[in-house]
Enzyme design. Structure first.
Site, short mmCIF file in Angstrom:
data_model
loop_
_atom_site.label_atom_id
_atom_site.label_comp_id
_atom_site.label_asym_id
_atom_site.label_seq_id
_atom_site.Cartn_x
_atom_site.Cartn_y
_atom_site.Cartn_z
N ASP A 63 0.94 -1.16 -0.04
CA ASP A 63 0.07 0.08 0.07
C ASP A 63 1.05 1.21 0.04
OD1 ASP A 63 -2.68 1.25 0.29
OD2 ASP A 63 -2.12 1.96 2.19
N ASP B 239 -10.78 1.97 -1.30
CA ASP B 239 -11.26 3.21 -1.13
C ASP B 239 -12.08 4.23 -2.05
OD1 ASP B 239 -9.62 3.56 1.25
OD2 ASP B 239 -7.57 3.79 0.11
N GLU C 255 1.07 -0.33 -5.24
CA GLU C 255 -0.21 0.66 -5.42
C GLU C 255 0.55 1.83 -5.50
OE1 GLU C 255 -1.87 3.57 -4.15
OE2 GLU C 255 -1.93 2.96 -2.21
#
Length: 501
Positions: free
Chosen positions: A295, A395, A342
């Site tokens: 992430d 998200d 990511e």
């Protein structure tokens, strides 16, 4: 590295059906694996498996290594004789479509305490448990002591514990380990249950051709075992509190940026230790999953540093990350790893260079594709193979919710590009992702079900009310799997042996 052409579903285990207020590693998880196989899917992407933090976020865990005890299958504990039927009666606060963490946490914690007491009261050999504790000692000892102390001090920040404990003085730690021995054993038991059950579920998935994509948050919570245990690795002041914290500047999601609040790494110390903490973190994650999504990958090239006194992320500054030094160290110890980066947000040339140097596939989000023109990098015709494409991530809004709130330009462009009238925008995005040249296509499960904004998993910048979504089996019909299989098969992401023409 390049991955074989395939596709999968994004769904965190807490979103699964189940009788105890939230999804877990029980029967529904195994049934979901079977559903993935029936739909031609070879990937199951999950969110971080660590314990939840503020706002119930799995990205603010109390440990970088421990598992979320809310995911432990209580029926498995009953099968071992550590719980009985009466103790597993339902709770009026349980909801089929949402997780009420205030109810679920206490309910499950109470059941785990009963199960642990019966386990330790049993005079049979606990060799498997003892072997687990010995094998995981490097992180488990600190974690279980931290959790025991956190409960004792009613979850006040560890900086406000007794000074000897905050400073980790040997005498104070030794005394606490004696006084809290039973509580420490309880947390050890919970972790043993978590890892034992997860490995069984992962093995079941892998044997059926389903790979697990896990998730490593770049940052960890301040109120965590590792920040307390290794204070030298984080940017903390003499008062043990963060001096600077993590976040991102104003962006697509928020005009004031996102003030995450995680402590930042003291990268100079990590470098002196040859990044051993990070190497171990990645190694332990790779043991649990098949592919790791890192992430906020851009934070390794450069990260947004916010003074801890600031209430928003506006007044931060970019700081250089460890860059190639970290990943060279990781590769030297662990070899070439199955990593997805990511790379969303502010992607600068140094981020691109880092991705290309290590051949990590980046991510493309179709919901970001229609805000400009034909040169938008998120449009499928601009992809390269070494990419993972999503309709949206955890998200993002659901596809239906996104389309309903999108600008007129976005809606018009999307319909023209996808050859759609907008009535099934969720399936149009699934089709576009699947048909692209990206090696991996991941579809949020909400989009398979055609759900609206009420069912989104998270809204960045909002601290409460998210991470709660669940589905029920009644929402699925055989046609969902059939339709997804057909799309997947014709695009060469699974065998076409069930297709009829």
């Amino acid at each position: 590295m390049h991955f074989p052409r395939s596709s999968g579903i994004l769904l965190h285990p807490t979103s699964l059906p189940g009788p105890y207020g939230s999804g877990d590693f029980g029967a529904a998880a195994f049934h979901f694996v079977d559903w993935l196989v029936s739909a031609g899917q070879k990937m199951w992407q999950i969110l971080p498996l660590g314990g939840i933090g503020p706002g119930n976020s799995p990205y603010m865990s109390s440990s970088a290594f421990a598992g979320n005890i809310l995911l432990i299958d209580l029926d498995d504990l009953r099968a071992h004789g550590w719980l009985n039927d009466d103790e597993l009666s339902s709770h009026p606060g349980f909801m089929a479509h949402r997780v009420d963490y205030s109810v679920v946490y206490q309910y499950r914690l109470d059941k785990l305490r009963v199960a642990a007491s019966r386990f330790f009261a049993n005079n049979q050999s606990h060799s498997e448990f003892q072997e687990f504790c010995a094998a995981e000692q490097s992180w488990l000892d600190d974690y279980s002591l931290f959790m025991a102390l956190a409960e004792k001090f009613e979850w006040r920040d560890w900086a406000h514990w007794a000074p000897g404990l905050a400073n980790r003085e040997k005498k104070a730690l030794a005394k606490a380990m004696v006084e809290l021995a039973h509580e420490i054993e309880f947390w050890n038991f919970c972790q043993w249950c978590f890892f034992r059950q997860w490995r069984k579920l992962k093995q079941y998935a892998n044997q059926r051709g389903v790979q697990i994509i896990g998730d490593i948050p770049i940052f960890i919570a301040y109120q965590s075992a590792e920040v307390w245990a290794r204070q030298d690795l984080f940017e903390l002041g003499d008062d043990h509190l963060p001096v600077v914290i993590a976040g991102v500047p104003p962006d697509y999601f928020s005009t004031t940026g996102q003030r995450w609040g995680n402590p930042l790494y003291r990268w100079s110390v990590h470098e002196k230790e040859e990044y051993s903490w990070w190497i171990e973190r990645i190694r332990k994650t790779i043991e649990l999953v098949n592919i790791v999504r890192i992430d906020h990958f851009r934070g390794f090239a450069g990260y947004w540093e916010i003074p801890a006194s600031e209430q928003t992320a506006i007044n931060g500054r970019w700081m250089p990350g460890p860059g190639e030094k970290l990943f060279n160290a990781v590769q030297a110890k662990l070899g070439t790893l199955p990593i997805i980066a990511e790379d969303l947000g502010v992607v600068t040339p140094d981020v691109v260079a880092l991705l290309e140097q290590f051949n990590f596939p980046g991510m493309r989000i179709l919901q970001f594709a229609f805000g400009g023109g034909s040169d938008n990098p998120y449009l499928p015709h601009n992809f390269k193979n070494n990419t993972v494409v999503y309709g949206g991530t955890h998200d993002n809004d659901t596809a239906v919710g996104w389309f309903n709130s999108a600008s007129q330009h976005e809606r018009t462009f999307a319909c023209k590009y996808l050859g759609s009238d907008g009535r099934e925008i969720n399936w149009e995005l699934i089709h576009a992702a699947s048909g692209s040249i990206a090696d991996i296509a991941i579809h949020p499960f909400q989009d398979i079900l055609g759900l609206d904004s009420e069912h989104r998993m998270n809204l960045p910048g909002k601290a409460e009310g998210y991470w709660e979504w669940r589905f029920t089996w009644e929402q699925l019909t055989p046609r969902h799997a059939e339709r997804l299989y057909e799309i997947t098969a014709v695009h060469g992401r699974c065998a076409a042996d069930r297709l009829t023409f």
